[in-house]
Design a protein around this motif. Sequence first.
Motif, PDB file in Angstrom:
ATOM      1  N   GLN A  86       0.820  -1.213   0.000  1.00  0.00           N
ATOM      2  CA  GLN A  86       0.000   0.000   0.000  1.00  0.00           C
ATOM      3  C   GLN A  86       0.856   1.267   0.000  1.00  0.00           C
ATOM      4  O   GLN A  86       0.312   2.373   0.099  1.00  0.00           O
ATOM      5  CB  GLN A  86      -0.965   0.005   1.182  1.00  0.00           C
ATOM      6  N   ASP A 145      -5.003  -1.824  -1.678  1.00  0.00           N
ATOM      7  CA  ASP A 145      -4.686  -0.750  -2.617  1.00  0.00           C
ATOM      8  C   ASP A 145      -3.238  -0.902  -3.078  1.00  0.00           C
ATOM      9  O   ASP A 145      -2.302  -0.625  -2.323  1.00  0.00           O
ATOM     10  CB  ASP A 145      -4.896   0.600  -1.926  1.00  0.00           C
ATOM     11  N   SER A 147      -2.062   0.633  -5.884  1.00  0.00           N
ATOM     12  CA  SER A 147      -1.883   1.638  -6.928  1.00  0.00           C
ATOM     13  C   SER A 147      -0.485   2.245  -6.915  1.00  0.00           C
ATOM     14  O   SER A 147       0.016   2.676  -7.959  1.00  0.00           O
ATOM     15  CB  SER A 147      -2.931   2.748  -6.778  1.00  0.00           C
ATOM     16  N   VAL A 169      -8.507  -7.736  -8.771  1.00  0.00           N
ATOM     17  CA  VAL A 169      -8.390  -6.541  -7.937  1.00  0.00           C
ATOM     18  C   VAL A 169      -9.748  -5.858  -7.869  1.00  0.00           C
ATOM     19  O   VAL A 169     -10.684  -6.222  -8.579  1.00  0.00           O
ATOM     20  CB  VAL A 169      -7.321  -5.566  -8.489  1.00  0.00           C
ATOM     21  N   PHE A 174      -6.003  -0.345  -9.705  1.00  0.00           N
ATOM     22  CA  PHE A 174      -5.105  -1.295  -9.045  1.00  0.00           C
ATOM     23  C   PHE A 174      -4.441  -2.278 -10.012  1.00  0.00           C
ATOM     24  O   PHE A 174      -3.689  -3.149  -9.581  1.00  0.00           O
ATOM     25  CB  PHE A 174      -5.864  -2.097  -7.976  1.00  0.00           C
ATOM     26  N   GLY A 310      -8.447  -0.467   0.195  1.00  0.00           N
ATOM     27  CA  GLY A 310      -8.646  -1.413  -0.883  1.00  0.00           C
ATOM     28  C   GLY A 310     -10.002  -1.221  -1.525  1.00  0.00           C
ATOM     29  O   GLY A 310     -10.126  -1.204  -2.751  1.00  0.00           O
ATOM     30  N   GLY A 331      -8.658   4.457  -3.121  1.00  0.00           N
ATOM     31  CA  GLY A 331      -9.018   3.070  -3.371  1.00  0.00           C
ATOM     32  C   GLY A 331     -10.321   2.935  -4.129  1.00  0.00           C
ATOM     33  O   GLY A 331     -10.572   3.604  -5.130  1.00  0.00           O
TER      34      GLY A 331
END
Length: 400
Positions: A86, A145, A147, A169, A174, A310, A331
């Motif tokens: 994360q 998450d 990203s 995901v 993501f 998430g 998220g």
Amino acid sequence: MERIGIEKYDGVMDSAVLSEVQRTARAIYGMHVLHVNSTFHGGGVASMLNSLVPLMNDVGINADWNLLYGDPAVFAVTKKIHNGLQGESVRLTDQELDAYLALNRTCALYSPMAHDVVIVHDPQPLPMIRFVRRANPWVWRCHIDVSAPNEDVELAVRPLIARYDAAVVSSERFRRPSWHLDTYVIPPAIDPFSDLNREMSEAEIDGKLDQYGIVGAEPFLLQVSRFDKWKDPMGVIRVFDTVRQEAPCRLVLLGSMATDDPEGPALFREVQKAVEKRPDITLITASDPLLVNAAQRRAAVVVQLSLREGFGLTVSEALWKGTPVVATSVGGIPLQIIDGKTGSLVSPGDVQGATERITQLLQHPSRREEFGGAGREHVREHFLIPRLLLDWLRLLNRLA
């Protein structure tokens, strides 16, 4: 006649979706599917599996659910991996990675996995795939998450991810091209018939709130979440303190601690110290879904001021109950909240923005009602459990 299984959702959501569930399941009747995660309670993953696994069985899929059991010390390692994915700067030692692999090796040795498809949830059981002789597809379901992950942590787990046949995901943002893996987007969903979300009478709500001491004439703000630094409970308190200068209100912080999160107790103690001797803040740690249900129904505003998320199923839970939500745009939350229509979005750490949005809702009950009604319909269309079941059935058909 009492409705059970998938048919009980008829009337709650579009019957065409329920018919499509049955049609999609027919092609894979009897498929053996195994879900693996690390806890039966204490978060959105366990909550979803508690409904999804029985529904899979109801429509003809032989679905099982296994746990990764382990030493709490190893879960401290998996939490570091979770935080690193994360975006937190963490360093994993060789000894920590060895313990992580050893736990999964032991669980793989003693867990029956002769299934047509194995679905592994989150980083804790991710390495299990290394230690089995397999002939069928494995899917990694990443609920967090990813990203902007910490590069070193992603490099450490990427060889494990590469062993999977597909990844799932919660949001388009993501997707990770560096995984070089077929990746599907399946947003989470809530079950409107679970204790967490079922309808409650006003008397039942009153009784449950009284049981936990949530009483008083002033309206209350509510954040429901695990005691996790990414949920930023201390930031919620800061926002509440500024809101209270503008409008009378109370704050309820309601959370639990998952068995696979060793950081939870320490954060709870920090929050507990911050709110002691404050009658305007109620802090509760309890695993009582009816309490969460009642509090989300009675709150004036639900907040979810996460720094990373998430998905944040507590947003859909509150919207389903017709309660307006002010949340951070992180998220999967923007999938649930259409800013200015089903709720309000603010940037992480934006105390002033969050204060303004919450205060406006406290001062304008009609706006709260408008947001709540639109939010419930948005959840009905997109975030109820039959839709989640249908998405999984479609993916299982592709894998078959």
